[in-house]
Design a protein around this motif. Structure first.
Motif, PDB file in Angstrom:
ATOM      1  N   SER A   1      -2.171  -5.569  -1.952  1.00  0.00           N
ATOM      2  CA  SER A   1      -3.056  -6.665  -2.338  1.00  0.00           C
ATOM      3  C   SER A   1      -4.513  -6.252  -2.120  1.00  0.00           C
ATOM      4  CB  SER A   1      -2.747  -7.914  -1.515  1.00  0.00           C
ATOM      5  OG  SER A   1      -3.704  -8.925  -1.765  1.00  0.00           O
ATOM      6  N   THR A   2      -5.362  -6.527  -3.109  1.00  0.00           N
ATOM      7  CA  THR A   2      -6.786  -6.181  -3.014  1.00  0.00           C
ATOM      8  C   THR A   2      -7.660  -7.427  -2.913  1.00  0.00           C
ATOM      9  OG1 THR A   2      -6.934  -6.094  -5.436  1.00  0.00           O
ATOM     10  CG2 THR A   2      -6.475  -4.022  -4.283  1.00  0.00           C
ATOM     11  N   SER A   3      -7.072  -8.537  -2.458  1.00  0.00           N
ATOM     12  CA  SER A   3      -7.831  -9.790  -2.370  1.00  0.00           C
ATOM     13  C   SER A   3      -8.973  -9.687  -1.361  1.00  0.00           C
ATOM     14  CB  SER A   3      -6.898 -10.951  -2.005  1.00  0.00           C
ATOM     15  OG  SER A   3      -6.237 -10.686  -0.777  1.00  0.00           O
ATOM     16  N   SER A   4      -8.802  -8.836  -0.356  1.00  0.00           N
ATOM     17  CA  SER A   4      -9.867  -8.593   0.625  1.00  0.00           C
ATOM     18  C   SER A   4      -9.618  -7.242   1.276  1.00  0.00           C
ATOM     19  CB  SER A   4      -9.893  -9.691   1.702  1.00  0.00           C
ATOM     20  OG  SER A   4      -8.760  -9.582   2.558  1.00  0.00           O
ATOM     21  N   ARG A   5     -10.658  -6.688   1.887  1.00  0.00           N
ATOM     22  CA  ARG A   5     -10.503  -5.398   2.559  1.00  0.00           C
ATOM     23  C   ARG A   5      -9.484  -5.483   3.693  1.00  0.00           C
ATOM     24  NH1 ARG A   5     -15.836  -4.758   0.919  1.00  0.00           N
ATOM     25  NH2 ARG A   5     -16.296  -2.674   0.061  1.00  0.00           N
ATOM     26  N   LEU A   6      -9.527  -6.555   4.455  1.00  0.00           N
ATOM     27  CA  LEU A   6      -8.619  -6.691   5.595  1.00  0.00           C
ATOM     28  C   LEU A   6      -7.171  -6.788   5.125  1.00  0.00           C
ATOM     29  CD1 LEU A   6      -8.263  -6.958   8.621  1.00  0.00           C
ATOM     30  CD2 LEU A   6      -8.602  -9.435   8.400  1.00  0.00           C
ATOM     31  N   THR A   7      -6.919  -7.562   4.080  1.00  0.00           N
ATOM     32  CA  THR A   7      -5.561  -7.682   3.553  1.00  0.00           C
ATOM     33  C   THR A   7      -5.053  -6.345   3.041  1.00  0.00           C
ATOM     34  OG1 THR A   7      -5.986  -9.976   2.915  1.00  0.00           O
ATOM     35  CG2 THR A   7      -4.115  -8.877   1.869  1.00  0.00           C
ATOM     36  N   PHE A   8      -5.910  -5.652   2.315  1.00  0.00           N
ATOM     37  CA  PHE A   8      -5.548  -4.342   1.771  1.00  0.00           C
ATOM     38  C   PHE A   8      -5.261  -3.350   2.898  1.00  0.00           C
ATOM     39  CE2 PHE A   8      -6.794  -0.062   0.424  1.00  0.00           C
ATOM     40  CZ  PHE A   8      -6.040   0.094  -0.731  1.00  0.00           C
ATOM     41  N   ALA A   9      -6.137  -3.302   3.891  1.00  0.00           N
ATOM     42  CA  ALA A   9      -5.971  -2.358   4.998  1.00  0.00           C
ATOM     43  C   ALA A   9      -4.719  -2.675   5.811  1.00  0.00           C
ATOM     44  CB  ALA A   9      -7.201  -2.377   5.887  1.00  0.00           C
ATOM     45  N   THR A  10      -4.435  -3.953   6.009  1.00  0.00           N
ATOM     46  CA  THR A  10      -3.239  -4.344   6.759  1.00  0.00           C
ATOM     47  C   THR A  10      -1.980  -3.893   6.040  1.00  0.00           C
ATOM     48  OG1 THR A  10      -4.391  -6.268   7.678  1.00  0.00           O
ATOM     49  CG2 THR A  10      -1.984  -6.275   7.762  1.00  0.00           C
ATOM     50  N   SER A  11      -1.941  -4.116   4.723  1.00  0.00           N
ATOM     51  CA  SER A  11      -0.780  -3.700   3.937  1.00  0.00           C
ATOM     52  C   SER A  11      -0.623  -2.188   3.961  1.00  0.00           C
ATOM     53  CB  SER A  11      -0.943  -4.197   2.494  1.00  0.00           C
ATOM     54  OG  SER A  11       0.147  -3.782   1.693  1.00  0.00           O
ATOM     55  N   ALA A  12      -1.736  -1.445   3.840  1.00  0.00           N
ATOM     56  CA  ALA A  12      -1.674   0.016   3.884  1.00  0.00           C
ATOM     57  C   ALA A  12      -1.225   0.509   5.258  1.00  0.00           C
ATOM     58  CB  ALA A  12      -3.039   0.600   3.530  1.00  0.00           C
ATOM     59  N   LEU A  13      -1.658  -0.168   6.320  1.00  0.00           N
ATOM     60  CA  LEU A  13      -1.269   0.213   7.672  1.00  0.00           C
ATOM     61  C   LEU A  13       0.229   0.047   7.880  1.00  0.00           C
ATOM     62  CD1 LEU A  13      -1.976   1.040  10.570  1.00  0.00           C
ATOM     63  CD2 LEU A  13      -2.443  -1.374  11.057  1.00  0.00           C
ATOM     64  N   VAL A  14       0.766  -1.079   7.432  1.00  0.00           N
ATOM     65  CA  VAL A  14       2.208  -1.326   7.563  1.00  0.00           C
ATOM     66  C   VAL A  14       2.996  -0.268   6.797  1.00  0.00           C
ATOM     67  CG1 VAL A  14       4.079  -2.924   6.997  1.00  0.00           C
ATOM     68  CG2 VAL A  14       1.943  -3.797   7.972  1.00  0.00           C
ATOM     69  N   SER A  15       2.547   0.025   5.581  1.00  0.00           N
ATOM     70  CA  SER A  15       3.234   1.035   4.775  1.00  0.00           C
ATOM     71  C   SER A  15       3.120   2.417   5.423  1.00  0.00           C
ATOM     72  CB  SER A  15       2.623   1.069   3.372  1.00  0.00           C
ATOM     73  OG  SER A  15       3.244   2.059   2.571  1.00  0.00           O
ATOM     74  N   GLY A  16       1.947   2.748   5.970  1.00  0.00           N
ATOM     75  CA  GLY A  16       1.773   4.032   6.641  1.00  0.00           C
ATOM     76  C   GLY A  16       2.680   4.190   7.843  1.00  0.00           C
ATOM     77  N   LEU A  17       2.817   3.139   8.629  1.00  0.00           N
ATOM     78  CA  LEU A  17       3.708   3.187   9.800  1.00  0.00           C
ATOM     79  C   LEU A  17       5.168   3.292   9.373  1.00  0.00           C
ATOM     80  CD1 LEU A  17       1.976   0.516  12.078  1.00  0.00           C
ATOM     81  CD2 LEU A  17       1.860   3.011  12.272  1.00  0.00           C
ATOM     82  N   LYS A  18       5.519   2.580   8.302  1.00  0.00           N
ATOM     83  CA  LYS A  18       6.895   2.653   7.794  1.00  0.00           C
ATOM     84  C   LYS A  18       7.224   4.071   7.348  1.00  0.00           C
ATOM     85  CE  LYS A  18       7.675   1.482   3.611  1.00  0.00           C
ATOM     86  NZ  LYS A  18       7.812   0.706   2.343  1.00  0.00           N
ATOM     87  N   HIS A  19       6.316   4.705   6.617  1.00  0.00           N
ATOM     88  CA  HIS A  19       6.581   6.061   6.152  1.00  0.00           C
ATOM     89  C   HIS A  19       6.532   7.078   7.291  1.00  0.00           C
ATOM     90  CE1 HIS A  19       5.757   4.287   2.120  1.00  0.00           C
ATOM     91  NE2 HIS A  19       6.628   5.197   1.741  1.00  0.00           N
ATOM     92  N   SER A  20       5.747   6.800   8.335  1.00  0.00           N
ATOM     93  CA  SER A  20       5.762   7.663   9.521  1.00  0.00           C
ATOM     94  C   SER A  20       7.132   7.652  10.174  1.00  0.00           C
ATOM     95  CB  SER A  20       4.697   7.200  10.521  1.00  0.00           C
ATOM     96  OG  SER A  20       3.403   7.304   9.986  1.00  0.00           O
ATOM     97  N   PHE A  21       7.708   6.468  10.273  1.00  0.00           N
ATOM     98  CA  PHE A  21       9.053   6.338  10.838  1.00  0.00           C
ATOM     99  C   PHE A  21      10.072   7.097   9.984  1.00  0.00           C
ATOM    100  CE2 PHE A  21      13.126   4.087  10.507  1.00  0.00           C
ATOM    101  CZ  PHE A  21      13.584   4.200  11.807  1.00  0.00           C
ATOM    102  N   LEU A  22       9.982   6.932   8.649  1.00  0.00           N
ATOM    103  CA  LEU A  22      10.913   7.617   7.754  1.00  0.00           C
ATOM    104  C   LEU A  22      10.784   9.125   7.875  1.00  0.00           C
ATOM    105  CD1 LEU A  22      10.645   5.455   4.494  1.00  0.00           C
ATOM    106  CD2 LEU A  22      12.607   5.641   6.041  1.00  0.00           C
ATOM    107  N   CYS A  23       9.548   9.611   7.987  1.00  0.00           N
ATOM    108  CA  CYS A  23       9.327  11.050   8.114  1.00  0.00           C
ATOM    109  C   CYS A  23       9.994  11.598   9.369  1.00  0.00           C
ATOM    110  CB  CYS A  23       7.828  11.338   8.135  1.00  0.00           C
ATOM    111  SG  CYS A  23       7.425  13.054   8.498  1.00  0.00           S
ATOM    112  N   GLY A  24       9.793  10.911  10.500  1.00  0.00           N
ATOM    113  CA  GLY A  24      10.405  11.365  11.741  1.00  0.00           C
ATOM    114  C   GLY A  24      11.914  11.350  11.677  1.00  0.00           C
ATOM    115  N   ALA A  25      12.476  10.298  11.067  1.00  0.00           N
ATOM    116  CA  ALA A  25      13.930  10.181  10.961  1.00  0.00           C
ATOM    117  C   ALA A  25      14.504  11.282  10.065  1.00  0.00           C
ATOM    118  CB  ALA A  25      14.296   8.803  10.417  1.00  0.00           C
ATOM    119  N   ILE A  26      13.867  11.533   8.935  1.00  0.00           N
ATOM    120  CA  ILE A  26      14.360  12.544   8.000  1.00  0.00           C
ATOM    121  C   ILE A  26      14.235  13.936   8.606  1.00  0.00           C
ATOM    122  CG2 ILE A  26      13.915  13.638   5.775  1.00  0.00           C
ATOM    123  CD1 ILE A  26      13.095  10.865   4.740  1.00  0.00           C
ATOM    124  N   HIS A  27      13.120  14.214   9.276  1.00  0.00           N
ATOM    125  CA  HIS A  27      12.930  15.530   9.896  1.00  0.00           C
ATOM    126  C   HIS A  27      14.001  15.781  10.953  1.00  0.00           C
ATOM    127  CE1 HIS A  27      10.045  18.581  11.967  1.00  0.00           C
ATOM    128  NE2 HIS A  27      10.872  19.177  11.140  1.00  0.00           N
TER     129      HIS A  27
END
Length: 402
Positions: free
Chosen positions: A150-176
């Motif tokens: 969502s690009t409705s605001s910087r904070l909303t966008f950054a929050t969504s990107a942060l959640v996605s980044g943490l999710k993919h960090s978890f996936l990376c560790g699990a797959i490795h």
């Protein structure tokens, strides 16, 4: 012949990184990189860029070959990969900027007040960090994936990107963790080893290696996506960039229905310009469009070979050039047979089979060099590591029971 200044002398051997030698070894080529980025925005500066490039290249080579970033810990060898590829990018990008005859032009960008401004310092920073060239006149033909946050605001966008980044960090560790669990003493360690188990019959051997290769592909996707999205959070919140300046890096690669779509649209395009400049343009002059396509993938293969040299100097170049070259050959074959009509479930099957076929060889090259045996905080932080290791061992024992 005049002797080289001490700062330009090439090293005899690598030394463990310290704050002092990092500052004296890495910062000079980075400073030259930003200086060239600034000069290429201005008219009538090519002679200055020509004079600066040899110094930049020597300093970059010196940094890549003189410092041991892993500090004596082989599992941190990925830091040497990061350094070597970064220095290669500095030398290659500044060479492209050196031969550029006209200044680069950046399109109007939104500022924190959404008022377009022209700022050479910000443009220099953006050019140096913007590998894809989003918003620049030199990125024609670049595909930019649709925004998923969502690009409705910087904070909303950054929050969504942060959640996605943490999710993919978890996936990376699990797959490795899963990949290393297949063979902890060979390719799951820094000693390296092949992903092909000769004790298995051919069909099970390639089922196992293809499973490992597929996991590695998703692991690479996850770590790159995580790193990018966490960087985006900093850019938006700290540097006040507009979300439009941080478009997605990937576009669901697993949904590609042609090799051309996979490599030109759905996989990340960070090094697109670099590979076109180093491989596509020269070979297209010699062999036309087919040469250009093959040249891009050969340049990519050489780039990935450099990554292996950082941790395994005796790595064989063909182990990267062949699989990446065959990706280019697949794109050529695809166009010759089906034109631009490749798609649907048959196109998806063709794409995935070709990727897995040559992906086996690609991942085997990484495995033999010990790249899969590295470690990071993502591995130790994975809460499901032990269940994953048990699941992989059970699968491997099942294959060997036949």
């Amino acid at each position: 012949m005049l002797p080289l200044p001490d700062g330009l002398r090439l090293p005899a051997a690598k030394v463990l990184v310290t704050t002092e030698n990092f500052a004296s070894g890495v910062l000079p080529p980075v400073a030259c990189y930003f200086a060239t980025a600034f000069l290429v925005l201005l008219p009538r500066t090519q002679l200055a860029r020509i004079a600066l490039w040899p110094i930049t290249a020597i300093l970059a080579f010196r940094a890549a070959t003189s410092l041991d970033m892993c500090m004596g810990q082989p599992k941190l060898d990925f830091l040497n990969i990061d350094l070597q590829l970064s220095m290669f990018c500095i030398a290659a990008r500044t060479f492209e900027w050196t031969v550029q005859t006209k200044p680069f032009i950046r399109g109007a960008q939104r500022s924190s007040t959404d008022v377009p401004k022209r700022n050479f310092m910000l443009d220099t920073l953006d050019l140096a960090c913007n590998l894809r060239g989003c918003g620049w006149d030199w990125s024609q033909g670049l595909y930019v994936p649709p925004e998923t946050h969502s690009t409705s605001s910087r904070l909303t966008f950054a929050t969504s990107a942060l959640v996605s980044g943490l999710k993919h960090s978890f996936l990376c560790g699990a797959i490795h963790s899963a990949v290393q669990s297949f063979s902890p003493l060979t390719f799951g360690s820094v000693d390296g080893g092949t992903i092909f188990d000769d004790s298995l019959p051919p069909h099970l051997r390639y089922l196992r290696s293809s499973t490992i290769a597929t996991l590695c592909a998703f692991g690479i996707y996850s770590v790159l996506q995580a790193a990018y999205e966490l960087t985006v959070v900093l850019c938006v919140l700290l540097f006040r960039q507009h979300p439009d300046q941080c478009p997605p890096a990937f576009d669901s690669p697993w949904r590609a229905t042609s090799l051309r779509e996979f490599w030109s649209r759905r996989w990340h395009q960070w090094f697109r310009r670099l590979f076109i400049f180093l491989g596509g343009n020269p070979l297209s002059l010699l062999f036309g469009r087919v040469g250009g396509v093959i040249g891009v993938f050969l340049a990519s293969g050489f780039f990935h070979h450099l990554a292996l040299l950082a941790i395994h100097p005796s790595s064989e170049m063909w182990r990267m050039l062949l699989p990446f070259g065959m990706m280019g050959a697949g794109v050529v074959i695809e166009r010759a047979v089906a034109g631009n009509k490749t798609g649907g479930w048959m196109g998806w099957m063709w794409t995935m089979c070709w990727l897995v076929l040559w992906g086996n060889m690609m991942v085997d090259g990484w495995a033999r060099a010990g790249m899969l045996g590295g470690s990071s905080i993502l591995d130790s932080a994975t809460p499901v590591r032990q269940p994953i290791e048990r699941l992989v061992r059970t699968f491997d024992e099942y294959l060997h029971a036949y």
